[in-house]
Design an enzyme around this catalytic site. Structure first.
Site, mmCIF file in Angstrom:
data_model
loop_
_atom_site.group_PDB
_atom_site.id
_atom_site.type_symbol
_atom_site.label_atom_id
_atom_site.label_comp_id
_atom_site.label_asym_id
_atom_site.label_seq_id
_atom_site.Cartn_x
_atom_site.Cartn_y
_atom_site.Cartn_z
ATOM 1 N N ARG A 1 70.032 101.331 47.930
ATOM 2 C CA ARG A 1 69.076 101.125 46.845
ATOM 3 C C ARG A 1 69.772 100.806 45.520
ATOM 4 N NH1 ARG A 1 65.878 102.944 42.910
ATOM 5 N NH2 ARG A 1 63.648 102.482 43.070
ATOM 6 N N ARG B 1 53.855 77.161 51.259
ATOM 7 C CA ARG B 1 53.694 78.178 50.201
ATOM 8 C C ARG B 1 54.686 79.324 50.411
ATOM 9 N NH1 ARG B 1 47.924 80.938 49.216
ATOM 10 N NH2 ARG B 1 48.418 81.841 51.237
ATOM 11 N N HIS C 1 68.619 98.058 41.969
ATOM 12 C CA HIS C 1 67.665 97.023 41.548
ATOM 13 C C HIS C 1 68.229 95.614 41.728
ATOM 14 C CE1 HIS C 1 65.518 100.431 40.110
ATOM 15 N NE2 HIS C 1 64.667 99.751 39.377
ATOM 16 N N LYS D 1 53.450 84.666 46.265
ATOM 17 C CA LYS D 1 52.665 85.566 47.121
ATOM 18 C C LYS D 1 53.511 86.794 47.457
ATOM 19 C CE LYS D 1 49.307 85.235 50.888
ATOM 20 N NZ LYS D 1 48.207 85.924 50.210
ATOM 21 N N TYR E 1 54.667 87.448 51.498
ATOM 22 C CA TYR E 1 53.902 87.427 52.748
ATOM 23 C C TYR E 1 53.026 86.194 52.812
ATOM 24 C CZ TYR E 1 49.621 88.912 50.334
ATOM 25 O OH TYR E 1 48.528 88.963 49.509
ATOM 26 N N GLU F 1 41.522 85.125 38.661
ATOM 27 C CA GLU F 1 41.185 85.036 40.087
ATOM 28 C C GLU F 1 40.756 86.420 40.548
ATOM 29 O OE1 GLU F 1 44.608 84.244 42.610
ATOM 30 O OE2 GLU F 1 45.892 85.454 41.310
HETATM 31 N N1 PMP Z 1 44.388 85.025 45.147
HETATM 32 C C1 PMP Z 1 45.010 86.145 45.571
HETATM 33 C C2 PMP Z 1 45.552 87.105 44.561
HETATM 34 C C3 PMP Z 1 45.140 86.392 46.949
HETATM 35 O O1 PMP Z 1 45.775 87.504 47.378
HETATM 36 C C4 PMP Z 1 44.581 85.470 47.875
HETATM 37 C C5 PMP Z 1 44.660 85.719 49.358
HETATM 38 N N2 PMP Z 1 45.940 85.960 49.801
HETATM 39 C C6 PMP Z 1 43.938 84.324 47.378
HETATM 40 C C7 PMP Z 1 43.870 84.135 46.006
HETATM 41 C C8 PMP Z 1 43.375 83.295 48.320
HETATM 42 O O2 PMP Z 1 44.401 82.566 48.940
HETATM 43 P P1 PMP Z 1 44.203 81.889 50.359
HETATM 44 O O3 PMP Z 1 43.044 80.950 50.230
HETATM 45 O O4 PMP Z 1 45.479 81.195 50.620
HETATM 46 O O5 PMP Z 1 43.892 82.997 51.326
#
Ligand code: PMP
Length: 286
Positions: free
Chosen positions: A100, A52, A102, A147, A33, A180
């Site tokens: 379904r 990205r 994997h 992502k 996403y 993070e």
């Molecule tokens: N880390 C994670 C795990 C996230 O989900 C996000 C937001 N999607 C971010 C960092 C920040 O990314 P961005 O600045 O692109 O929103």
């Protein structure tokens, strides 16, 4: 007004829109996403978000659901149909619908795509009371640079933060360093005023706001060091802050209920928050 979403080729009333129960995103989190900010009708850092997205798809070997220019058009059209001039546009793509199993579908299927839009009011100035974070073990997989819609550890961490009265949870790896946040990138400012944030790699999402803030901070004369920092360093930091598309820059004033600095948003965080707001408003190039 009903919200409208683009779902696999058509615009539909969102609350009546549906995807198949054998969509691999639904069953296996086999998808990705993107969330991009929209201000005054402009999609901010759109190219970086689409880059990205292309990276996430490539790494998972999912075909792009449509050409980039078509997706750009659909995002703008979805914003227009929802009359969203300030907010976010959300894009999700999955490997598609298949019996379904994997392993990837044996017969190629069309990737599924959804685009929706949501109104948000952006801050007009750097006013920020500061937020609290908790720390929690980083139990995620080894490809946090993708992502992916597989967000269960992030969702559990965010819930843990909320139950503790905090805004965000910062993940701590086995070696004691902060990777993070559940949905944000993590930063500290050391005693010499240097900004420290983890370098890009499989442990973190390459945040678009992280990249923007990094470039703007350097242009403003701050020294930025990309290296991991420990919880100990965090607790002794002069300032801490987080970055994300929807939070922009927010000062972290307490971690696990222990104060950071004097427990007020610091000057570096405030300065960068203002630069970020100006960037969203189109006044500052990143
Ligand atoms: N880390 C994670 C795990 C996230 O989900 C996000 C937001 N999607 C971010 C960092 C920040 O990314 P961005 O600045 O692109 O929103």
């Amino acid at each position: 007004m009903s919200r409208i979403a683009f779902v696999n080729g058509t615009y539909q009333v969102q609350r009546r829109a549906a995807v198949g129960i054998e969509d691999r995103g639904y069953q296996l989190a086999d998808g990705i996403y993107e969330v991009a900010p929209v201000m005054d009708g402009r999609i901010i850092d759109f190219a970086a978000h689409l880059d990205r997205m292309a990276y996430s798809l490539r790494e998972l070997r999912i075909q792009p659901p449509m050409p980039r220019s078509a997706l750009e058009f659909v995002c703008r059209e979805t914003l227009a149909r929802n009359r969203v001039r300030d907010g976010v546009v959300y894009i999700q793509a999955t490997r598609g619908e298949a019996p379904r199993d994997h392993g990837f579908p044996k017969v190629p299927v069309k990737p599924a795509v959804v685009v929706s839009a949501k109104h948000l009011s952006w801050p007009s100035n750097a006013e920020d009371k500061g937020i609290e974070v908790i720390t929690t073990p980083d139990i995620r997989w080894g490809r946090c640079d993708i992502k992916s819609i597989g967000l269960l550890p992030n969702a559990l961490a965010k819930q843990k933060a909320r139950e503790a009265g905090a805004f965000e949870a910062w993940f701590v790896r086995g070696d004691g360093t902060v990777s993070e946040g559940a949905s944000t990138n993590a930063w500290i400012v050391d005693g010499e005023g240097r900004l420290i944030t983890r370098p890009l790699g499989p442990e973190i999402l390459p945040g678009i706001t992280r990249a923007t803030v990094l470039a703007m901070a350097r242009a403003a004369g701050f020294q930025v060091i990309e290296r991991p920092f420990s919880v100990e360093e965090l607790l002794g930091a002069r300032e801490a802050f987080l970055t994300s598309t929807t939070s922009l820059v927010r000062s972290v004033v307490a971690v696990d209920q222990r104060p950071i600095g004097n427990r007020y948003p610091g000057s570096v965080g405030r300065t960068l928050r203002q630069l970020c707001i100006d960037h969203y408003r189109g006044r500052v190039d990143a």
